[in-house]
Write a protein that holds these residues in place. Structure first.
Motif, PDB file in Angstrom:
ATOM      1  N   VAL A  83       3.098  -5.035 -20.854  1.00 45.90           N
ATOM      2  CA  VAL A  83       1.767  -4.600 -21.252  1.00 45.90           C
ATOM      3  C   VAL A  83       0.748  -5.110 -20.249  1.00 45.90           C
ATOM      4  O   VAL A  83       0.865  -6.231 -19.736  1.00 45.90           O
ATOM      5  N   LEU A  84      -0.203  -4.277 -19.906  1.00 42.14           N
ATOM      6  CA  LEU A  84      -1.387  -4.671 -19.144  1.00 42.14           C
ATOM      7  C   LEU A  84      -2.582  -4.088 -19.894  1.00 42.14           C
ATOM      8  O   LEU A  84      -2.891  -2.907 -19.760  1.00 42.14           O
ATOM      9  N   GLU A  85      -3.226  -4.901 -20.725  1.00 43.29           N
ATOM     10  CA  GLU A  85      -4.354  -4.428 -21.511  1.00 43.29           C
ATOM     11  C   GLU A  85      -5.590  -4.337 -20.616  1.00 43.29           C
ATOM     12  O   GLU A  85      -6.073  -5.370 -20.121  1.00 43.29           O
ATOM     13  N   PRO A  86      -6.105  -3.128 -20.374  1.00 39.77           N
ATOM     14  CA  PRO A  86      -7.152  -2.938 -19.374  1.00 39.77           C
ATOM     15  C   PRO A  86      -8.540  -3.353 -19.854  1.00 39.77           C
ATOM     16  O   PRO A  86      -9.468  -2.546 -19.942  1.00 39.77           O
ATOM     17  N   THR A  87      -8.672  -4.634 -20.135  1.00 37.88           N
ATOM     18  CA  THR A  87      -9.956  -5.207 -20.533  1.00 37.88           C
ATOM     19  C   THR A  87      -9.943  -6.680 -20.171  1.00 37.88           C
ATOM     20  O   THR A  87      -8.878  -7.330 -20.239  1.00 37.88           O
ATOM     21  N   PRO A  88     -11.063  -7.259 -19.749  1.00 42.13           N
ATOM     22  CA  PRO A  88     -11.083  -8.688 -19.398  1.00 42.13           C
ATOM     23  C   PRO A  88     -10.575  -9.551 -20.550  1.00 42.13           C
ATOM     24  O   PRO A  88     -11.008  -9.405 -21.698  1.00 42.13           O
ATOM     25  N   GLY A  89      -9.626 -10.419 -20.242  1.00 38.12           N
ATOM     26  CA  GLY A  89      -9.000 -11.247 -21.265  1.00 38.12           C
ATOM     27  C   GLY A  89      -7.808 -10.603 -21.926  1.00 38.12           C
ATOM     28  O   GLY A  89      -7.131 -11.228 -22.748  1.00 38.12           O
ATOM     29  N   GLY A  90      -7.505  -9.337 -21.574  1.00 40.13           N
ATOM     30  CA  GLY A  90      -6.364  -8.648 -22.163  1.00 40.13           C
ATOM     31  C   GLY A  90      -5.038  -9.253 -21.733  1.00 40.13           C
ATOM     32  O   GLY A  90      -4.939  -9.933 -20.702  1.00 40.13           O
ATOM     33  N   ARG A  91      -4.007  -9.008 -22.517  1.00 36.86           N
ATOM     34  CA  ARG A  91      -2.697  -9.582 -22.234  1.00 36.86           C
ATOM     35  C   ARG A  91      -2.037  -8.899 -21.043  1.00 36.86           C
ATOM     36  O   ARG A  91      -2.164  -7.701 -20.844  1.00 36.86           O
TER      37      ARG A  91
ATOM     38  N   VAL B 191      -1.444   1.109 -17.279  1.00 38.23           N
ATOM     39  CA  VAL B 191      -2.006   0.545 -18.515  1.00 38.23           C
ATOM     40  C   VAL B 191      -1.364   1.085 -19.778  1.00 38.23           C
ATOM     41  O   VAL B 191      -1.565   0.524 -20.857  1.00 38.23           O
ATOM     42  N   ASP B 192      -0.599   2.167 -19.700  1.00 39.64           N
ATOM     43  CA  ASP B 192       0.130   2.690 -20.851  1.00 39.64           C
ATOM     44  C   ASP B 192       1.498   1.995 -20.895  1.00 39.64           C
ATOM     45  O   ASP B 192       2.307   2.172 -19.983  1.00 39.64           O
ATOM     46  N   PRO B 193       1.782   1.197 -21.932  1.00 38.63           N
ATOM     47  CA  PRO B 193       3.041   0.434 -21.964  1.00 38.63           C
ATOM     48  C   PRO B 193       4.290   1.292 -21.800  1.00 38.63           C
ATOM     49  O   PRO B 193       5.242   0.889 -21.124  1.00 38.63           O
ATOM     50  N   ASP B 194       4.294   2.478 -22.409  1.00 35.71           N
ATOM     51  CA  ASP B 194       5.473   3.340 -22.302  1.00 35.71           C
ATOM     52  C   ASP B 194       5.685   3.817 -20.867  1.00 35.71           C
ATOM     53  O   ASP B 194       6.817   3.863 -20.374  1.00 35.71           O
ATOM     54  N   LEU B 195       4.595   4.185 -20.197  1.00 35.95           N
ATOM     55  CA  LEU B 195       4.710   4.619 -18.806  1.00 35.95           C
ATOM     56  C   LEU B 195       5.001   3.436 -17.891  1.00 35.95           C
ATOM     57  O   LEU B 195       5.783   3.552 -16.935  1.00 35.95           O
ATOM     58  N   LEU B 196       4.383   2.313 -18.176  1.00 38.90           N
ATOM     59  CA  LEU B 196       4.615   1.106 -17.372  1.00 38.90           C
ATOM     60  C   LEU B 196       6.090   0.720 -17.389  1.00 38.90           C
ATOM     61  O   LEU B 196       6.662   0.312 -16.371  1.00 38.90           O
ATOM     62  N   ALA B 197       6.725   0.887 -18.545  1.00 38.92           N
ATOM     63  CA  ALA B 197       8.137   0.516 -18.693  1.00 38.92           C
ATOM     64  C   ALA B 197       9.065   1.405 -17.892  1.00 38.92           C
ATOM     65  O   ALA B 197      10.220   1.036 -17.655  1.00 38.92           O
TER      66      ALA B 197
ATOM     67  N   GLU C 167       0.837  -1.190   0.000  1.00 33.53           N
ATOM     68  CA  GLU C 167       0.000   0.000   0.000  1.00 33.53           C
ATOM     69  C   GLU C 167       0.879   1.250   0.000  1.00 33.53           C
ATOM     70  O   GLU C 167       1.869   1.316   0.719  1.00 33.53           O
ATOM     71  N   ARG C 168       0.492   2.208  -0.825  1.00 32.06           N
ATOM     72  CA  ARG C 168       1.183   3.492  -0.895  1.00 32.06           C
ATOM     73  C   ARG C 168       0.150   4.599  -1.082  1.00 32.06           C
ATOM     74  O   ARG C 168      -0.902   4.374  -1.684  1.00 32.06           O
ATOM     75  N   VAL C 169       0.469   5.783  -0.599  1.00 28.63           N
ATOM     76  CA  VAL C 169      -0.302   6.972  -0.915  1.00 28.63           C
ATOM     77  C   VAL C 169       0.577   7.853  -1.789  1.00 28.63           C
ATOM     78  O   VAL C 169       1.671   8.251  -1.378  1.00 28.63           O
ATOM     79  N   LEU C 170       0.096   8.118  -3.010  1.00 30.65           N
ATOM     80  CA  LEU C 170       0.871   8.875  -3.979  1.00 30.65           C
ATOM     81  C   LEU C 170       0.150  10.175  -4.295  1.00 30.65           C
ATOM     82  O   LEU C 170      -1.081  10.199  -4.443  1.00 30.65           O
ATOM     83  N   GLY C 171       0.903  11.239  -4.429  1.00 24.31           N
ATOM     84  CA  GLY C 171       0.326  12.567  -4.592  1.00 24.31           C
ATOM     85  C   GLY C 171      -0.100  12.895  -5.999  1.00 24.31           C
ATOM     86  O   GLY C 171       0.366  13.887  -6.567  1.00 24.31           O
ATOM     87  N   THR C 172      -0.949  12.059  -6.570  1.00 27.78           N
ATOM     88  CA  THR C 172      -1.458  12.295  -7.916  1.00 27.78           C
ATOM     89  C   THR C 172      -2.845  11.672  -8.024  1.00 27.78           C
ATOM     90  O   THR C 172      -3.155  10.725  -7.281  1.00 27.78           O
ATOM     91  N   PRO C 173      -3.725  12.166  -8.880  1.00 26.59           N
ATOM     92  CA  PRO C 173      -5.079  11.618  -8.988  1.00 26.59           C
ATOM     93  C   PRO C 173      -5.083  10.187  -9.513  1.00 26.59           C
ATOM     94  O   PRO C 173      -4.158   9.766 -10.216  1.00 26.59           O
ATOM     95  N   PRO C 174      -6.136   9.422  -9.213  1.00 29.68           N
ATOM     96  CA  PRO C 174      -6.228   8.044  -9.722  1.00 29.68           C
ATOM     97  C   PRO C 174      -6.132   7.965 -11.242  1.00 29.68           C
ATOM     98  O   PRO C 174      -5.554   7.013 -11.775  1.00 29.68           O
ATOM     99  N   GLU C 175      -6.681   8.953 -11.953  1.00 31.52           N
ATOM    100  CA  GLU C 175      -6.650   8.926 -13.413  1.00 31.52           C
ATOM    101  C   GLU C 175      -5.221   8.918 -13.954  1.00 31.52           C
ATOM    102  O   GLU C 175      -4.906   8.245 -14.940  1.00 31.52           O
ATOM    103  N   VAL C 176      -4.359   9.697 -13.297  1.00 37.39           N
ATOM    104  CA  VAL C 176      -2.955   9.747 -13.721  1.00 37.39           C
ATOM    105  C   VAL C 176      -2.257   8.440 -13.365  1.00 37.39           C
ATOM    106  O   VAL C 176      -1.529   7.858 -14.182  1.00 37.39           O
ATOM    107  N   LEU C 177      -2.485   7.964 -12.151  1.00 36.02           N
ATOM    108  CA  LEU C 177      -1.830   6.731 -11.715  1.00 36.02           C
ATOM    109  C   LEU C 177      -2.281   5.546 -12.563  1.00 36.02           C
ATOM    110  O   LEU C 177      -1.481   4.658 -12.864  1.00 36.02           O
ATOM    111  N   TRP C 178      -3.535   5.536 -12.962  1.00 33.93           N
ATOM    112  CA  TRP C 178      -4.060   4.464 -13.822  1.00 33.93           C
ATOM    113  C   TRP C 178      -3.249   4.372 -15.119  1.00 33.93           C
ATOM    114  O   TRP C 178      -2.925   3.278 -15.588  1.00 33.93           O
ATOM    115  N   ARG C 179      -2.917   5.530 -15.693  1.00 30.54           N
ATOM    116  CA  ARG C 179      -2.144   5.521 -16.941  1.00 30.54           C
ATOM    117  C   ARG C 179      -0.786   4.859 -16.764  1.00 30.54           C
ATOM    118  O   ARG C 179      -0.267   4.221 -17.687  1.00 30.54           O
ATOM    119  N   TYR C 180      -0.206   5.007 -15.580  1.00 27.04           N
ATOM    120  CA  TYR C 180       1.100   4.387 -15.333  1.00 27.04           C
ATOM    121  C   TYR C 180       1.019   2.865 -15.247  1.00 27.04           C
ATOM    122  O   TYR C 180       2.037   2.180 -15.297  1.00 27.04           O
TER     123      TYR C 180
END
Length: 268
Positions: free
Chosen positions: A159-167, A139-145, A124-137
């Motif tokens: 890659v984390l494809e944000p859909t059921p059955g995604g890779r 599910v976006d492959p470039d940010l994830l890397a 568990e962590r508390v990060l100083g950014t909105p959930p929308e921004v953290l979500w991109r980190y």
């Protein structure tokens, strides 16, 4: 500097420098005090002179050697800098020590396959950014890397494809080999919930163990509370090093995530 270190690396030459630190001395006096033959002493003095550590000057009919402090000050500065660097990165050695201890502990338990099935971890962590921004980190492959690998590792595929059955894929490497994990996304609700399975593969491509991840991002006044539950199954005896590194490894990558998000906040 290498020449100075090499010259001082010999015990006899180090003793000669110690004696010259007290006062200038002749070859004969140094030979007597060190127990060396005079030709040996002369060769050592020549080596020290080439490194700039001693000088020779005539004193009447004698040749007297004296130590030079300047090269030793340079060496002192380099050694002091090295000590400061070691102390600044003491936590890295602590990580290795904890990992080694964890491997020893897990090895004592891993007497058969499925030995660690059902084990759970929570981060568990508390990060100083909105959930929308953290979500991109996540599910976006470039940010994830930018964060999804421990220090000294380089992400080569993720890659984390944000859909059921995604890779779900994570592959990183160090100087020795590549490490690959594959799986599927089970559930995704942007920007607050992500569930996925990820199987760690051994060098032959067989499953070493599977991790089931449940990620929740909750908006809080400070930004976002990240809560990650992990349970493992399909564990093999050969998975000991990987399982031993889960606690430390995820701690490190979440530190990476915090740094990456913080950098974006500073530059935005």
């Amino acid at each position: 500097m290498e020449q100075i270190a090499s010259a001082l690396g010999d015990g006899a030459r180090w003793r000669i420098v110690e004696l010259l630190a007290e006062r200038p001395r002749s070859v004969g006096e140094l030979a007597e005090l060190t127990g060396l033959r005079q030709p040996q002493t002369t060769k050592h003095l020549q080596t020290l002179a080439r490194a700039g550590l001693v000088t020779v000057f005539p004193l009447g009919q004698r040749r007297v050697y004296a130590v030079e402090a300047a090269p030793l000050h340079d060496l002192e500065h380099r050694v002091r800098g090295l000590i400061e660097l070691i102390e600044a990165h003491a936590d890295e050695r602590d990580v290795v020590a904890r990992y080694r201890a964890a491997i020893e502990t897990e090895s004592a338990l891993a007497d058969q396959d499925r030995w660690a099935d059902g084990r759970t971890f929570t981060f568990e962590r508390v990060l100083g950014t909105p959930p929308e921004v953290l979500w991109r980190y996540w599910v976006d492959p470039d940010l994830l890397a930018t964060w999804w690998a421990p220090p000294s590792m380089t992400v080569t595929d993720c890659v984390l494809e944000p859909t059921p059955g995604g890779r779900a894929v994570l592959e990183f490497r160090d100087a020795e080999r590549r490490y690959r994990s594959e799986g599927r996304v089970n559930a995704a609700q942007e920007p607050e919930h992500l569930e996925f399975d990820l199987s760690v593969l051994d060098p032959a491509g067989a499953v070493a163990f599977t991790g089931r991840y449940d990620l929740t991002l909750t908006s809080v006044p400070e930004g976002t509370r990240l809560h990650l539950d992990l349970s493992i199954t399909e564990t093999t005896v050969e998975a000991v090093p990987a399982i031993a590194g889960i606690e430390t490894g995820w701690g490190q990558v979440l530190d990476n995530l915090a740094d990456a998000v913080g950098t974006e906040k500073e530059t935005s």
